[in-house]
Structure formats: structure tokens, C-alpha cells
Design a protein around this motif. Sequence first.
Motif, short mmCIF file in Angstrom:
data_model
loop_
_atom_site.label_atom_id
_atom_site.label_comp_id
_atom_site.label_asym_id
_atom_site.label_seq_id
_atom_site.Cartn_x
_atom_site.Cartn_y
_atom_site.Cartn_z
N LYS A 129 -23.68 24.02 14.03
CA LYS A 129 -24.87 24.15 13.19
C LYS A 129 -24.88 25.49 12.46
N ASP A 164 -30.28 17.18 13.22
CA ASP A 164 -29.02 16.79 12.59
C ASP A 164 -29.29 16.10 11.25
N ARG A 200 -29.68 25.55 18.06
CA ARG A 200 -29.27 24.27 18.66
C ARG A 200 -30.23 23.15 18.33
N ASN A 213 -23.39 25.48 8.97
CA ASN A 213 -24.21 25.02 7.85
C ASN A 213 -25.12 26.12 7.33
N GLU A 219 -22.25 22.75 19.87
CA GLU A 219 -23.31 22.27 18.98
C GLU A 219 -23.91 23.44 18.19
#
Length: 374
Positions: free
Chosen positions: A99, A374, A370, A102, A95
Amino acid sequence: MKKKSVKIAACLAAAVLAIPILGGLDYLVNEDRKTDPVKESVKAAQKDKFNQYGLEQDTGLSDESYYEDEEYIFYADRILKKFVYESGNIGEMAEILAKLQNIVPEDVNQYLLPIPERIMWEPGYAEEKAEYSTFLQDLEGVVPDKMKLVNVLPVLEEHPDEYLFFRTDSGWTARGAYYGSQALCGEMGITPIELAGYEEYMFNTFQGSLQQSLKDKYENAEISTKLEGIPEDPLYYYLLPGAKNRSVRVKQVNHVETTDNIQTVSKSRTGKAAFIGSNYQWAVAEGDGKSKEKEKKTALLVCDENGQLLVPYLASYYDKVYVVNGVYNDFGVEDFENIFEEHEISDFILTQSAERIGDVSQSKFLKKIRDIAD
């Protein structure tokens, strides 16, 4: 956020103006640069007291352990930490890495470098090594296509008779970190500088945090006494001849940031804190730009206290190394994004002890990544 960016830029600007003055003072007071033959011979004698085991000359490593439990194996001269990882942490890391994709720009190279413990490097311990191999396979399965997983263990295993891991502390020595940087250079396409090209220094010994913490943990008087009797680790470090060895470092105390101009590696700091320090937020190390591919570039290193031992070697190749203390750093996501915008980052390197991979309780910074919505 613009205020935060201006604040960081102001800190760096002030630090750059101060560096020539501080560098001149450092030249005058730093014993490394004195040529007094008496002091030089004393330093050489101290360094040469120790052999490839980090023990006094003519002393070998103990062959037999005297105690073992679920976490550690105890020898008269060292402590081996068993490797245990939670499979759920691989999911957490997946996870985090997703991320990060991005945030990290498309044109920035990405590397993930887990740092093994000494037990994976010593002869024997087949069960531990099998566990570590499974860990690497599981980790490789969640690493994004744009990121390279750097397994440093094979190159470390090529040097079984060198002082690559501390005996009283977790993690590698500066010599071990050199070979780790060699493996990283291989993935980056950089021709690594030979270890012989660096000057070796050793000014003090220290009792590692692992030894210190276990003395308090074990109530058995015999074990505590034997732990106390483990010889201290010598602290070596390696710098290029004429290396700048300068950094700007930012700490945060009671929510107030302080900026210092420091030596990247300093004999005045103890243990692994000799490399930049401890409990800091971030630092920018001045590089020597010895690689044509990286001489005008900046590497971004997110690391723990073991990963920061890579900084002097990365500084050999890059113009600058931006170091984020992954354990304590309080950056917001936008602050992290600004690093890429404000510095010419060519390579992003995430490195920490293998057992901490995906364990957000061990990394304030990665927990924030983390927890991005989203």
C-alpha cells in the motif's frame, strides 16, 4: 485537507522565523559552546569514566548469566532480550509495503531498515541468530522491487568491542546507529562521513526502560535486587563540528497541536528521548547538507524511538530530515501524501526494531496504512 496543509506550512514558517532568535539564545546558554576550561575538564572526565562496554574503566562484561526465561537472559550488568517474531507479521508487512507503493512517488528511493537487538550482536546465541536470519529471508521475500532491505547486522558485527547497544534498554546506542547509517549510506550511494569526523559528547547516564519495566515484572526479590544493581547506561551522542542541531517538533496533547523549536539532540532530555524527544507527532530536522547528492534534498524517515537515533547522521547529508513518529503519529493518508508534495523528498526510509516489523499494535501510523481500503 487544504486547511491541514496550510496549518503545517504555517507551523514551519513560524518556526523558521523563530530559529535565528532561538539559535542566538541557545548559543548564549548552551554549555556545549562555553570554553570555561574547568567545565571542559569536568565534561571530559565524565565521558572518559566509561569504557567500550558502557561500564566504568577496568570493568568487563559479566561472562555468566544468573537467570533465563522464555523472553530474557539476565546478567549482572545487562539484559538480553530474545528475538521472537510472529510469522503472521510478515504478511501484515507485505500488505503495508504494497500500500505504501501507491503513496510513495516513483522517483523517490525507498529503504526498509530493521534494527536488531543486542543478542544478535553478542558472541554465541546461535539459535537467536538463526531465527533472525530466517526473519530477514522471509522479510526479503515481501519487500517490493522498488524498495531496498538494509541489513545492518554485518557492519555492526565488524565492531564487537565498541559500545553499540545499551545494556539496560532495547536498541542501539548512538554509536551503533552511526554504523547503521553507514550501511544505509552504502545502499544510497553516499560516501559516509567517518566517525572521527564527529564530536563526541556524554553528559549523563540513565536507567533504561527495559530495566525499569522488568523490576516491576519479576516478583522474585533476588532478581529484582540484581536488576536494580545493573549499572546505568552512559548516553553518548555525536554531532558534526558546527552542526545546526535544530528541529521543529510538533506534539499533540488532547487533540491540540503544539509546535516547538528544539535541539535535535539535547542533553536535557533523558535516554533515547535525547534524540528529538518522545510521544511527538512529527519533526523537521535542519540538515548540514554535506553530501553533494543530497545537499538540497529532504529525507523522510518513519521510525520508532530506536530509529530516531539515525536523525543526526542523516542530517549531516541532507538539507532537511522530515521525521514521522511511527509509534504515535496520527496522520491520515492524505497528510502523509502531502509530505511528498510539499517537500523535496528524495529518499523514504522506514526503520524500526526488527521485532516490531509488521506488528501494527506497535505502530499507530503503519496500522492506518494497512487499513487503507483496497
